[in-house]
Design an enzyme around this catalytic site. Structure first.
Site, PDB file in Angstrom:
ATOM      1  N   SER A  36      50.752  49.099  37.131  1.00  0.00           N
ATOM      2  CA  SER A  36      49.262  48.750  36.404  1.00  0.00           C
ATOM      3  C   SER A  36      48.755  49.870  35.810  1.00  0.00           C
ATOM      4  CB  SER A  36      48.399  48.276  37.505  1.00  0.00           C
ATOM      5  OG  SER A  36      48.228  49.037  38.601  1.00  0.00           O
ATOM      6  N   THR A  93      44.338  53.274  33.255  1.00  0.00           N
ATOM      7  CA  THR A  93      44.654  51.704  33.661  1.00  0.00           C
ATOM      8  C   THR A  93      45.814  51.252  32.501  1.00  0.00           C
ATOM      9  OG1 THR A  93      44.328  49.476  34.364  1.00  0.00           O
ATOM     10  CG2 THR A  93      43.219  50.387  32.691  1.00  0.00           C
ATOM     11  N   THR A  97      43.787  49.431  38.898  1.00  0.00           N
ATOM     12  CA  THR A  97      43.303  50.707  38.000  1.00  0.00           C
ATOM     13  C   THR A  97      43.283  51.515  39.102  1.00  0.00           C
ATOM     14  OG1 THR A  97      42.350  49.346  36.375  1.00  0.00           O
ATOM     15  CG2 THR A  97      41.536  51.374  36.607  1.00  0.00           C
ATOM     16  N   THR A 154      37.088  48.490  39.655  1.00  0.00           N
ATOM     17  CA  THR A 154      38.222  48.163  39.291  1.00  0.00           C
ATOM     18  C   THR A 154      38.206  46.495  39.458  1.00  0.00           C
ATOM     19  OG1 THR A 154      40.710  47.931  39.965  1.00  0.00           O
ATOM     20  CG2 THR A 154      38.927  48.190  41.757  1.00  0.00           C
ATOM     21  N   GLY A 155      39.206  45.692  38.857  1.00  0.00           N
ATOM     22  CA  GLY A 155      39.096  44.447  38.929  1.00  0.00           C
ATOM     23  C   GLY A 155      38.980  43.973  37.464  1.00  0.00           C
ATOM     24  N   HIS A 156      38.374  42.791  37.208  1.00  0.00           N
ATOM     25  CA  HIS A 156      38.172  42.073  35.958  1.00  0.00           C
ATOM     26  C   HIS A 156      37.216  42.652  35.044  1.00  0.00           C
ATOM     27  CE1 HIS A 156      40.244  38.924  38.042  1.00  0.00           C
ATOM     28  NE2 HIS A 156      40.749  38.585  36.788  1.00  0.00           N
ATOM     29  N   GLY A 157      37.707  43.485  34.045  1.00  0.00           N
ATOM     30  CA  GLY A 157      36.941  44.377  33.358  1.00  0.00           C
ATOM     31  C   GLY A 157      35.727  43.741  32.613  1.00  0.00           C
ATOM     32  N   ARG A 189      43.209  44.229  23.427  1.00  0.00           N
ATOM     33  CA  ARG A 189      42.199  43.899  24.473  1.00  0.00           C
ATOM     34  C   ARG A 189      41.649  45.234  25.258  1.00  0.00           C
ATOM     35  NH1 ARG A 189      41.611  44.850  30.134  1.00  0.00           N
ATOM     36  NH2 ARG A 189      40.103  43.408  31.119  1.00  0.00           N
ATOM     37  N   VAL A 190      40.670  45.494  25.357  1.00  0.00           N
ATOM     38  CA  VAL A 190      40.272  46.583  25.940  1.00  0.00           C
ATOM     39  C   VAL A 190      39.147  46.185  27.141  1.00  0.00           C
ATOM     40  CG1 VAL A 190      38.684  48.896  25.835  1.00  0.00           C
ATOM     41  CG2 VAL A 190      40.099  48.164  23.893  1.00  0.00           C
ATOM     42  N   GLY A 191      39.544  46.808  28.234  1.00  0.00           N
ATOM     43  CA  GLY A 191      38.734  46.450  29.464  1.00  0.00           C
ATOM     44  C   GLY A 191      37.667  47.549  29.803  1.00  0.00           C
ATOM     45  N   ASP A 192      37.248  47.597  31.014  1.00  0.00           N
ATOM     46  CA  ASP A 192      36.032  48.528  31.418  1.00  0.00           C
ATOM     47  C   ASP A 192      36.528  49.794  31.484  1.00  0.00           C
ATOM     48  OD1 ASP A 192      37.605  47.537  33.509  1.00  0.00           O
ATOM     49  OD2 ASP A 192      36.167  48.219  34.857  1.00  0.00           O
TER      50      ASP A 192
HETATM   51  C1  SD4 Z   1      40.768  45.938  33.217  1.00  0.00           C
HETATM   52  N1  SD4 Z   1      39.494  47.092  35.203  1.00  0.00           N
HETATM   53  O1  SD4 Z   1      41.491  46.424  32.342  1.00  0.00           O
HETATM   54  C2  SD4 Z   1      40.808  46.930  34.284  1.00  0.00           C
HETATM   55  C3  SD4 Z   1      42.120  46.428  35.506  1.00  0.00           C
HETATM   56  C4  SD4 Z   1      41.782  46.607  36.789  1.00  0.00           C
HETATM   57  O2  SD4 Z   1      42.524  46.162  38.930  1.00  0.00           O
HETATM   58  O3  SD4 Z   1      41.069  47.349  37.253  1.00  0.00           O
HETATM   59  N2  SD4 Z   1      42.601  46.077  37.558  1.00  0.00           N
HETATM   60  O4  SD4 Z   1      39.955  45.246  33.232  1.00  0.00           O
END
Ligand code: SD4
Length: 354
Positions: free
Chosen positions: A95, A215, A197, A248-251, A225-228
């Site tokens: 990841s 990440t 991440t 971390t998680g759903h950006g 796509r770009v996350g947080d």
């Molecule tokens: C994202 N926050 O790209 C990241 C992914 C992530 O645990 O943190 N996963 O959204």
């Protein structure tokens, strides 16, 4: 003539009064902000007792690398960069960096950012072929006039800076991608199974804070796509007067609430790190409720560290871990609390708020 003088004088008086009132309002506003700031007990930074925190189990190995720098009196900035480079360079970590999972077009696109004690920032997003995007983010910070460079431009900048173009796909990632293509369903799993991440925040012996986040993003995301994680204020934020946070998680959910900036601002208002993380998670929960989205489909976790070396965390779901290296050694933690999702029922907001 008199009339004119009078008019001019009264205009002058009016302007004077307006200016004075304006100045008074400004002063009040300043006092207001001062008062607010004074609400949070501002003790001195903790000195000569460095500490580093990072997300998930791989934070332990990353902390080891960061600690070597911190314990020798090094800068938090150097520590977090060296720390997150460990999972970035590890092909078994699916990841982050090398060996990361690709997007739905089979391309590995990386996001990273870094922030130091002077609020210098650097970030790259959707960067391909470079094993250590965090180093490119630092180069953006130190060697470009910008703070964020994305896509082809980020690759071009990296190559100009002497970074090497490499194939980041490893056989296991390729195999997973081929299996995924059979159904081609974008269903991110909420926890470590298909995304994690590394976010790292550290306080050095001089009492300065820095942070880094890197990440490969959500597996099988749309290309581009770009996350947080590369967004200062969302996946990472550092304020050297107050504290630092990373996510971390759903950006998408973290960006929606400008998560890490929120956590740091809550600490400024007097919350301890865990309370600040919890309140940010509650904001995520609330917006999920408002948008009638199912909370069990997502994970969001924050970790935070304040200037005094206190730390804490909070997350939506069970399963999140973080590693802390301080004078007590390098230990894995789970947040003291999280919103445990029961299979049969969605948690109610009012019960969560307690
Ligand atoms: C994202 N926050 O790209 C990241 C992914 C992530 O645990 O943190 N996963 O959204």
């Amino acid at each position: 003539m008199d009339n004119i003088t009078n008019t001019t004088n009264s205009r002058k008086d009016f302007l004077k009064i307006t200016a004075l009132t304006g100045a008074a309002t400004l002063l009040n506003a300043c006092n207001f902000f001062d008062k607010k700031e004074n609400q949070s007990p501002k003790s001195e930074a903790r000195l000569n007792k460095p500490i580093v925190l990072s997300t998930w189990n791989f934070g332990l190995a990353a902390n080891d690398a960061a600690w070597k720098i911190l314990t020798n009196g090094g800068r938090a900035l150097d520590a977090v960069e060296a720390g997150v480079m460990v999972p970035e360079g590890d092909p078994t970590e699916r990841s982050v960096g090398y060996g990361g999972r690709p997007d739905r077009d089979g391309r590995i696109t990386l996001d990273a950012c870094i922030m130091d004690e002077l609020s210098n920032i650097g970030s790259v997003a959707c960067l391909e072929y470079i094993k250590h995007p965090i180093q490119v983010a630092r180069a953006v910070m130190e060697k470009s006039p910008h703070v964020m460079i994305v896509g082809d431009g980020a690759l071009q900048f990296a190559l100009e800076q002497g970074f090497k173009k490499e194939n980041l796909m490893v056989p296991d990632s390729e195999k997973e991608y081929k299996e995924w293509l059979v159904k081609s369903e974008y269903k991110p799993i909420a926890n470590i199974e298909n995304h994690d991440t590394i976010g790292m925040i550290a306080l050095d012996a001089a009492g300065n804070l820095s942070g880094a986040c890197t990440t490969s993003g959500m597996a099988f995301k749309m290309h581009g796509r770009v996350g947080d994680s590369p967004i200062i204020g969302a996946g990472l934020y550092v304020d050297n007067e107050i504290g630092a946070a990373t996510a971390t998680g759903h950006g998408e959910e973290v960006i929606r609430i400008a998560g890490c900036h929120l956590v740091v601002e809550l600490m400024r208002q007097g919350r301890n790190p865990e309370e600040a993380c919890k309140e940010a998670v509650m904001r995520v929960v609330k917006l999920m409720e408002i948008r009638k989205k199912d909370l069990k489909d997502i994970q969001v976790g924050f970790i935070a560290l304040n200037k005094q070396g206190e730390y804490g965390s909070y997350c939506v779901q069970d399963g999140f871990t973080y590693a802390v290296y301080d004078e007590n050694g390098n230990n894995l933690h789970t947040p003291n609390s999280h919103i445990v999702l029961k299979k049969e029922a969605k948690p109610k907001l009012d019960t969560l708020k307690k």
